[in-house]
Design an enzyme around this catalytic site. Structure first.
Site, PDB file in Angstrom:
ATOM      1  N   LYS A 129      35.050 -32.323  -8.355  1.00 49.76           N
ATOM      2  CA  LYS A 129      36.260 -32.184  -7.548  1.00 49.76           C
ATOM      3  C   LYS A 129      37.441 -32.569  -8.424  1.00 49.76           C
ATOM      4  O   LYS A 129      37.274 -33.274  -9.425  1.00 49.76           O
ATOM      5  CB  LYS A 129      36.191 -33.112  -6.324  1.00 49.76           C
ATOM      6  CG  LYS A 129      37.064 -32.676  -5.182  1.00 49.76           C
ATOM      7  CD  LYS A 129      36.454 -31.548  -4.371  1.00 49.76           C
ATOM      8  CE  LYS A 129      37.434 -31.031  -3.337  1.00 49.76           C
ATOM      9  NZ  LYS A 129      36.800 -30.081  -2.407  1.00 49.76           N
ATOM     10  N   ASP A 169      41.285 -26.220  -2.332  1.00 50.14           N
ATOM     11  CA  ASP A 169      40.984 -27.211  -1.287  1.00 50.14           C
ATOM     12  C   ASP A 169      42.326 -27.447  -0.590  1.00 50.14           C
ATOM     13  O   ASP A 169      43.208 -26.572  -0.673  1.00 50.14           O
ATOM     14  CB  ASP A 169      40.423 -28.511  -1.908  1.00 50.14           C
ATOM     15  CG  ASP A 169      39.875 -29.482  -0.868  1.00 50.14           C
ATOM     16  OD1 ASP A 169      38.773 -29.247  -0.351  1.00 50.14           O
ATOM     17  OD2 ASP A 169      40.552 -30.481  -0.539  1.00 50.14           O
TER      18      ASP A 169
HETATM   19  P1  NDP Z   1      44.647 -26.494   3.919  1.00 49.55           P
HETATM   20  O1  NDP Z   1      45.601 -27.175   3.018  1.00 49.55           O
HETATM   21  O2  NDP Z   1      44.639 -25.023   3.993  1.00 49.55           O
HETATM   22  O3  NDP Z   1      44.846 -27.036   5.416  1.00 49.55           O
HETATM   23  C1  NDP Z   1      44.723 -28.385   5.715  1.00 49.55           C
HETATM   24  C2  NDP Z   1      45.018 -28.583   7.180  1.00 49.55           C
HETATM   25  O4  NDP Z   1      44.690 -29.922   7.539  1.00 49.55           O
HETATM   26  C3  NDP Z   1      46.493 -28.411   7.516  1.00 49.55           C
HETATM   27  O5  NDP Z   1      46.640 -27.977   8.835  1.00 49.55           O
HETATM   28  C4  NDP Z   1      47.012 -29.835   7.346  1.00 49.55           C
HETATM   29  O6  NDP Z   1      48.189 -30.112   8.090  1.00 49.55           O
HETATM   30  C5  NDP Z   1      45.875 -30.661   7.871  1.00 49.55           C
HETATM   31  N1  NDP Z   1      45.857 -31.953   7.178  1.00 49.55           N
HETATM   32  C6  NDP Z   1      45.673 -32.166   5.852  1.00 49.55           C
HETATM   33  N2  NDP Z   1      45.770 -33.472   5.554  1.00 49.55           N
HETATM   34  C7  NDP Z   1      46.010 -34.078   6.721  1.00 49.55           C
HETATM   35  C8  NDP Z   1      46.208 -35.428   7.073  1.00 49.55           C
HETATM   36  N3  NDP Z   1      46.173 -36.419   6.157  1.00 49.55           N
HETATM   37  N4  NDP Z   1      46.411 -35.707   8.374  1.00 49.55           N
HETATM   38  C9  NDP Z   1      46.443 -34.714   9.306  1.00 49.55           C
HETATM   39  N5  NDP Z   1      46.268 -33.403   9.028  1.00 49.55           N
HETATM   40  C10 NDP Z   1      46.067 -33.106   7.759  1.00 49.55           C
HETATM   41  O7  NDP Z   1      43.209 -27.063   3.512  1.00 49.55           O
HETATM   42  P2  NDP Z   1      41.768 -26.450   3.807  1.00 49.55           P
HETATM   43  O8  NDP Z   1      41.775 -25.772   5.126  1.00 49.55           O
HETATM   44  O9  NDP Z   1      41.337 -25.721   2.610  1.00 49.55           O
HETATM   45  O10 NDP Z   1      40.875 -27.781   3.879  1.00 49.55           O
HETATM   46  C11 NDP Z   1      40.658 -28.498   5.100  1.00 49.55           C
HETATM   47  C12 NDP Z   1      39.419 -29.380   4.969  1.00 49.55           C
HETATM   48  O11 NDP Z   1      38.278 -28.561   4.670  1.00 49.55           O
HETATM   49  C13 NDP Z   1      39.456 -30.422   3.846  1.00 49.55           C
HETATM   50  O12 NDP Z   1      38.729 -31.564   4.248  1.00 49.55           O
HETATM   51  C14 NDP Z   1      38.717 -29.735   2.714  1.00 49.55           C
HETATM   52  O13 NDP Z   1      38.181 -30.661   1.781  1.00 49.55           O
HETATM   53  C15 NDP Z   1      37.627 -29.036   3.493  1.00 49.55           C
HETATM   54  N6  NDP Z   1      36.974 -27.929   2.816  1.00 49.55           N
HETATM   55  C16 NDP Z   1      37.697 -26.849   2.380  1.00 49.55           C
HETATM   56  C17 NDP Z   1      37.068 -25.800   1.769  1.00 49.55           C
HETATM   57  C18 NDP Z   1      37.790 -24.558   1.405  1.00 49.55           C
HETATM   58  O14 NDP Z   1      37.120 -23.568   1.058  1.00 49.55           O
HETATM   59  N7  NDP Z   1      39.115 -24.498   1.459  1.00 49.55           N
HETATM   60  C19 NDP Z   1      35.616 -25.837   1.481  1.00 49.55           C
HETATM   61  C20 NDP Z   1      34.929 -26.970   2.057  1.00 49.55           C
HETATM   62  C21 NDP Z   1      35.609 -27.978   2.675  1.00 49.55           C
HETATM   63  P3  NDP Z   1      49.585 -30.251   7.314  1.00 49.55           P
HETATM   64  O15 NDP Z   1      49.984 -28.855   6.951  1.00 49.55           O
HETATM   65  O16 NDP Z   1      50.491 -30.884   8.307  1.00 49.55           O
HETATM   66  O17 NDP Z   1      49.331 -31.120   6.109  1.00 49.55           O
END
Ligand code: NDP
Length: 448
Positions: A129, A169
């Site tokens: 990561k 991510d």
């Molecule tokens: P994005 O950046 O596309 O979206 C993240 C979302 O989560 C946004 O809506 C964001 O809101 C919210 N968020 C992030 N941090 C926080 C926080 N500290 N508190 C509240 N809301 C938060 O990321 P992804 O969708 O790619 O990733 C989401 C999760 O999925 C993560 O845990 C990631 O590790 C996991 N994941 C992702 C993969 C992928 O293929 N992308 C694969 C496997 C797991 P805001 O815009 O307000 O920050």
């Protein structure tokens, strides 16, 4: 305490002592170690080779300065990370996270989880990561580009299609991958498609990669529901977040006949009793890069709850798709009281240990992220296959492959939990099935 449990407790204490202050990393290690006792009893050779001790120590950790200039010409400095956790099964593989909260401990917890997830995916990939404490929110495209170029100017010497293959991510989507790939290509003088995944399909990316994590978490939920004689159709669902994973979880849930009534961002919650209008949400998040609060401007019947808790919304299926530790014990109790039957983690470690206990005790089918969200990395591995053979598969074919992979992961977790006397416990199943695969390879390779 048995000998094995004393040994495991000792290993955990060593991890805490040697990685001080990295609480998320401790949490991730504890959750895995707690389930490995029966494996050590069955396989004393793993203890002899100190497999668990070695698995808890990353193979390499790179920390670097990332200087860049903002639009006003002011110099900004961020910190970049790449942790190669374990390469027993293949080149390091895992995403890059750009978020102000990123620290070495965050990256280590994610890299540790990734090692088991990648093993479970059945693909030949190790765990890693990376990321930076950079916040892309509110930055111009030019600022994001300059940051990505500076980040890659150091990272490029540590990665490669046979060494380490990053992806996206939180905060790293198609735009960022484009800038990172462009700079890698420029510095190295190589069009090495297999060095990054999550690329745009028009220049080497795989169809379905964008959708894969969200779709995969829903496919996993579908299998868990089948195992208890239920289905997704007609269920009321809540998905947290509104990023890449959340949006495509909502899409697949709608395709399978469920209704998603709420989603969120870090500012608040959208509740729409008619079901979230996904096309509008995509416009807001993917095209305009705005906040979810915009939704109610064109849909006044929906509700925006500033600083609300998305888990207060009643549902039968829950999909935490935002970030780690977003769903605690109190929220889990509310969900159970409201009739939750299954929860599938799109995010990494979104439910706290107390929350997991509440769900499992109440008989909720609970899928840990390392199994449920493995569809993203699995499809990245399919992207690597296509790059290696200079081929491009159709959407339908790739989605079918993803679906099969998720069914296999579910079966693996389900059968392993049964084999170890804990039927229905997907935490035990996922940890043991993933661990065994990595451990076997490590034993074969000797002390390295
Ligand atoms: P994005 O950046 O596309 O979206 C993240 C979302 O989560 C946004 O809506 C964001 O809101 C919210 N968020 C992030 N941090 C926080 C926080 N500290 N508190 C509240 N809301 C938060 O990321 P992804 O969708 O790619 O990733 C989401 C999760 O999925 C993560 O845990 C990631 O590790 C996991 N994941 C992702 C993969 C992928 O293929 N992308 C694969 C496997 C797991 P805001 O815009 O307000 O920050």
């Amino acid at each position: 305490m048995s000998d094995v449990n004393t040994r495991l407790e000792h290993i955990f204490q060593q991890v805490v002592r040697r990685n001080q202050g990295e609480l998320e990393f401790h949490q991730a290690v504890k959750e895995v170690i707690e389930t490995l006792g029966p494996v050590l009893e069955k396989h004393p050779e793993y203890a002899e080779h100190k497999i668990i001790e070695r698995i808890c120590e990353p193979e390499r950790q790179i920390i670097f300065r990332v200087p860049w200039q903002d639009d006003k010409g002011e110099v900004q400095i961020n910190r970049g990370f790449r942790v190669g956790f374990n390469s027993a099964l293949g080149p390091y593989k895992g995403g890059l996270r750009f978020h102000p909260s990123v620290s070495l401990g965050t990256i280590k917890f994610l890299g540790f989880e990734q090692t088991f997830k990648n093993a479970l995916s059945g693909m030949p990939i190790g765990g890693a990561k990376g990321g930076a404490d950079f916040d892309p929110k509110g930055k111009s495209d030019g600022e994001v580009m300059r940051f990505c170029q500076s980040f890659m100017t150091e990272l490029y010497r540590h990665i490669g299609e046979f060494t380490d293959v990053p992806a996206g991510d939180i905060g790293v989507g198609g735009r960022e991958i484009g800038y990172l790939f462009g700079q890698y290509k420029r510095i190295t003088n190589r069009y090495e498609s297999g060095v990054l995944t999550g690329k745009n399909p028009s220049w080497g990316g795989a169809l379905v990669r964008r959708e894969a994590t969200g779709y995969g978490a829903v496919f996993f939920a579908e299998e868990m529901l089948k195992a208890r004689g239920e289905s997704i159709e007609g269920k009321t669902c809540v998905v947290s977040g509104s990023g890449n994973v959340a949006i495509y979880a909502i899409e697949k849930l709608h395709q399978l006949g469920a209704k998603v009534v709420a989603c969120s961002d870090s500012n608040g919650v959208i509740y729409d009793r008619n079901g979230i209008d996904l096309e509008l949400m995509k416009q807001i998040k993917e095209v305009k890069r705005q906040r979810v609060s915009e939704y109610v401007k064109s849909h006044p019947h929906a509700q925006y709850i500033e600083k609300g808790n998305v888990w207060d919304v009643p549902c039968q299926l829950a999909f935490p798709c935002a970030t780690q530790n977003e769903l605690d014990e109190a929220s889990a109790k509310v969900l159970v009281a409201n009739g939750l039957i299954a929860l599938s983690e799109g995010a990494n470690m979104p439910v706290t240990p107390g929350g997991i206990k509440v769900l499992q005790t109440a008989g909720v089918s609970y899928a840990p992220g390392k199994a449920a969200n493995a569809g993203g990395v699995a499809t990245s591995a399919l992207e690597m296959q296509q790059n290696a053979s200079r081929d491009a598969w159709s959407f339908e074919y790739t989605e079918e492959r993803l679906h099969k992979i998720m069914c296999n992961i579910h079966r693996d977790c389900f059968e392993t939990a049964k084999e170890y006397g804990q039927p229905g416990n997907y935490v035990v199943g996922a940890n043991i099935a993933g661990f065994r695969r990595v451990a076997e390879a490590m034993v074969a390779f000797g002390i390295i």
